[in-house]
Design a protein around this motif. Structure first.
Motif, PDB file in Angstrom:
ATOM      1  N   ALA A  41      59.985 -55.110 -30.553  1.00  0.00           N
ATOM      2  CA  ALA A  41      59.440 -55.277 -29.593  1.00  0.00           C
ATOM      3  C   ALA A  41      59.196 -55.230 -28.337  1.00  0.00           C
ATOM      4  O   ALA A  41      58.065 -55.253 -27.321  1.00  0.00           O
ATOM      5  CB  ALA A  41      60.782 -56.981 -28.773  1.00  0.00           C
ATOM      6  N   GLY A  42      59.906 -54.270 -27.711  1.00  0.00           N
ATOM      7  CA  GLY A  42      59.693 -53.414 -26.728  1.00  0.00           C
ATOM      8  C   GLY A  42      60.871 -52.158 -26.391  1.00  0.00           C
ATOM      9  O   GLY A  42      61.552 -51.869 -27.136  1.00  0.00           O
ATOM     10  N   TYR A  43      60.551 -51.147 -24.733  1.00  0.00           N
ATOM     11  CA  TYR A  43      61.510 -50.597 -24.678  1.00  0.00           C
ATOM     12  C   TYR A  43      61.947 -50.557 -23.095  1.00  0.00           C
ATOM     13  O   TYR A  43      61.065 -51.712 -22.151  1.00  0.00           O
ATOM     14  CB  TYR A  43      61.247 -48.963 -24.682  1.00  0.00           C
ATOM     15  N   GLY A  61      54.107 -50.993 -28.174  1.00  0.00           N
ATOM     16  CA  GLY A  61      52.453 -50.574 -27.817  1.00  0.00           C
ATOM     17  C   GLY A  61      51.782 -49.948 -26.990  1.00  0.00           C
ATOM     18  O   GLY A  61      50.597 -49.774 -26.698  1.00  0.00           O
ATOM     19  N   THR A  62      52.867 -49.871 -25.986  1.00  0.00           N
ATOM     20  CA  THR A  62      52.477 -49.841 -24.141  1.00  0.00           C
ATOM     21  C   THR A  62      52.615 -48.040 -24.587  1.00  0.00           C
ATOM     22  O   THR A  62      53.236 -47.192 -25.592  1.00  0.00           O
ATOM     23  CB  THR A  62      53.739 -49.542 -23.557  1.00  0.00           C
ATOM     24  N   VAL A  63      50.699 -47.659 -24.720  1.00  0.00           N
ATOM     25  CA  VAL A  63      51.289 -45.975 -24.633  1.00  0.00           C
ATOM     26  C   VAL A  63      51.768 -45.088 -22.969  1.00  0.00           C
ATOM     27  O   VAL A  63      52.439 -44.521 -23.652  1.00  0.00           O
ATOM     28  CB  VAL A  63      49.528 -46.040 -24.232  1.00  0.00           C
ATOM     29  N   VAL A 104      63.218 -32.930 -11.765  1.00  0.00           N
ATOM     30  CA  VAL A 104      63.328 -32.828 -10.369  1.00  0.00           C
ATOM     31  C   VAL A 104      62.350 -33.166  -9.807  1.00  0.00           C
ATOM     32  O   VAL A 104      60.770 -32.426  -9.463  1.00  0.00           O
ATOM     33  CB  VAL A 104      63.905 -31.214  -9.588  1.00  0.00           C
ATOM     34  N   PHE A 105      62.289 -33.729  -8.863  1.00  0.00           N
ATOM     35  CA  PHE A 105      60.819 -33.699  -7.770  1.00  0.00           C
ATOM     36  C   PHE A 105      60.825 -32.796  -6.748  1.00  0.00           C
ATOM     37  O   PHE A 105      61.992 -33.683  -5.852  1.00  0.00           O
ATOM     38  CB  PHE A 105      60.612 -35.424  -7.109  1.00  0.00           C
ATOM     39  N   GLY A 106      59.756 -32.345  -5.895  1.00  0.00           N
ATOM     40  CA  GLY A 106      59.998 -31.394  -4.657  1.00  0.00           C
ATOM     41  C   GLY A 106      59.549 -32.488  -3.416  1.00  0.00           C
ATOM     42  O   GLY A 106      59.756 -33.513  -3.931  1.00  0.00           O
ATOM     43  N   ALA A 107      59.290 -32.073  -2.732  1.00  0.00           N
ATOM     44  CA  ALA A 107      58.765 -32.628  -0.986  1.00  0.00           C
ATOM     45  C   ALA A 107      57.780 -33.098  -1.516  1.00  0.00           C
ATOM     46  O   ALA A 107      56.215 -33.704  -0.286  1.00  0.00           O
ATOM     47  CB  ALA A 107      58.310 -31.743  -0.294  1.00  0.00           C
ATOM     48  N   THR A 108      56.469 -32.418  -2.826  1.00  0.00           N
ATOM     49  CA  THR A 108      55.016 -33.001  -2.717  1.00  0.00           C
ATOM     50  C   THR A 108      55.460 -34.715  -3.430  1.00  0.00           C
ATOM     51  O   THR A 108      56.481 -34.998  -4.350  1.00  0.00           O
ATOM     52  CB  THR A 108      54.163 -32.104  -4.132  1.00  0.00           C
ATOM     53  N   VAL A 109      54.230 -35.644  -2.495  1.00  0.00           N
ATOM     54  CA  VAL A 109      54.381 -36.263  -3.747  1.00  0.00           C
ATOM     55  C   VAL A 109      53.859 -36.871  -5.247  1.00  0.00           C
ATOM     56  O   VAL A 109      53.104 -36.192  -5.387  1.00  0.00           O
ATOM     57  CB  VAL A 109      53.197 -37.558  -3.327  1.00  0.00           C
ATOM     58  N   VAL A 110      54.723 -37.122  -5.745  1.00  0.00           N
ATOM     59  CA  VAL A 110      54.603 -37.040  -7.421  1.00  0.00           C
ATOM     60  C   VAL A 110      54.574 -38.553  -7.533  1.00  0.00           C
ATOM     61  O   VAL A 110      55.862 -39.109  -7.433  1.00  0.00           O
ATOM     62  CB  VAL A 110      55.635 -35.973  -8.102  1.00  0.00           C
ATOM     63  N   THR A 111      54.174 -39.321  -8.786  1.00  0.00           N
ATOM     64  CA  THR A 111      53.972 -40.291  -9.553  1.00  0.00           C
ATOM     65  C   THR A 111      53.883 -39.565 -10.686  1.00  0.00           C
ATOM     66  O   THR A 111      53.368 -39.892 -11.250  1.00  0.00           O
ATOM     67  CB  THR A 111      52.351 -40.702  -9.432  1.00  0.00           C
ATOM     68  N   PRO A 112      55.055 -39.642 -11.002  1.00  0.00           N
ATOM     69  CA  PRO A 112      55.006 -39.660 -13.221  1.00  0.00           C
ATOM     70  C   PRO A 112      55.338 -40.521 -14.024  1.00  0.00           C
ATOM     71  O   PRO A 112      55.285 -41.742 -13.783  1.00  0.00           O
ATOM     72  CB  PRO A 112      57.174 -39.238 -13.004  1.00  0.00           C
ATOM     73  N   SER A 113      54.502 -39.853 -15.285  1.00  0.00           N
ATOM     74  CA  SER A 113      54.227 -41.322 -16.015  1.00  0.00           C
ATOM     75  C   SER A 113      54.385 -40.326 -17.297  1.00  0.00           C
ATOM     76  O   SER A 113      55.192 -39.216 -17.832  1.00  0.00           O
ATOM     77  CB  SER A 113      52.675 -40.995 -16.524  1.00  0.00           C
ATOM     78  N   ILE A 114      55.555 -41.704 -17.965  1.00  0.00           N
ATOM     79  CA  ILE A 114      56.427 -41.123 -19.246  1.00  0.00           C
ATOM     80  C   ILE A 114      54.923 -41.557 -19.831  1.00  0.00           C
ATOM     81  O   ILE A 114      55.446 -42.979 -20.445  1.00  0.00           O
ATOM     82  CB  ILE A 114      57.506 -41.659 -19.515  1.00  0.00           C
ATOM     83  N   SER A 115      54.483 -40.619 -21.495  1.00  0.00           N
ATOM     84  CA  SER A 115      53.764 -41.435 -22.312  1.00  0.00           C
ATOM     85  C   SER A 115      54.876 -41.815 -23.541  1.00  0.00           C
ATOM     86  O   SER A 115      55.131 -40.725 -24.133  1.00  0.00           O
ATOM     87  CB  SER A 115      52.333 -40.442 -22.652  1.00  0.00           C
TER      88      SER A 115
END
Length: 73
Positions: A3-5, A25-27, A62-73
């Motif tokens: 059904a999902g994650y 089914g979410t990519v 690990v996220f540094g001072a730079t703005v990061v938008t993580p995406s897990i596929s």
């Protein structure tokens, strides 16, 4: 009958204080608003009856001072 994650994460290994549910089914799924630092992510699957699997292997990011938008596929 997948059904999902449930994507879980936190700032200590094995201690997941945040979660987000995504349908089967979410990519990809975007997690926003994380501060600089180390985060630990894992995923659990669940079926239509609401039964959850165990956690996947943990991933450390690990996220540094730079703005990061993580995406897990």
């Amino acid at each position: 009958d997948l059904a999902g994650y449930v994507l879980v994460w936190g700032t200590a290994s094995g201690v997941y204080t945040q979660s987000s549910t995504v349908s089967a089914g979410t990519v990809s799924h975007e997690v926003t608003g994380l501060d600089t630092g180390t985060y630990y992510f894992a995923v659990r699957a669940f079926n239509a009856s609401g039964l959850h699997s165990g956690y996947s292997n943990e991933v450390t990011v690990v996220f540094g001072a730079t703005v990061v938008t993580p995406s897990i596929s």
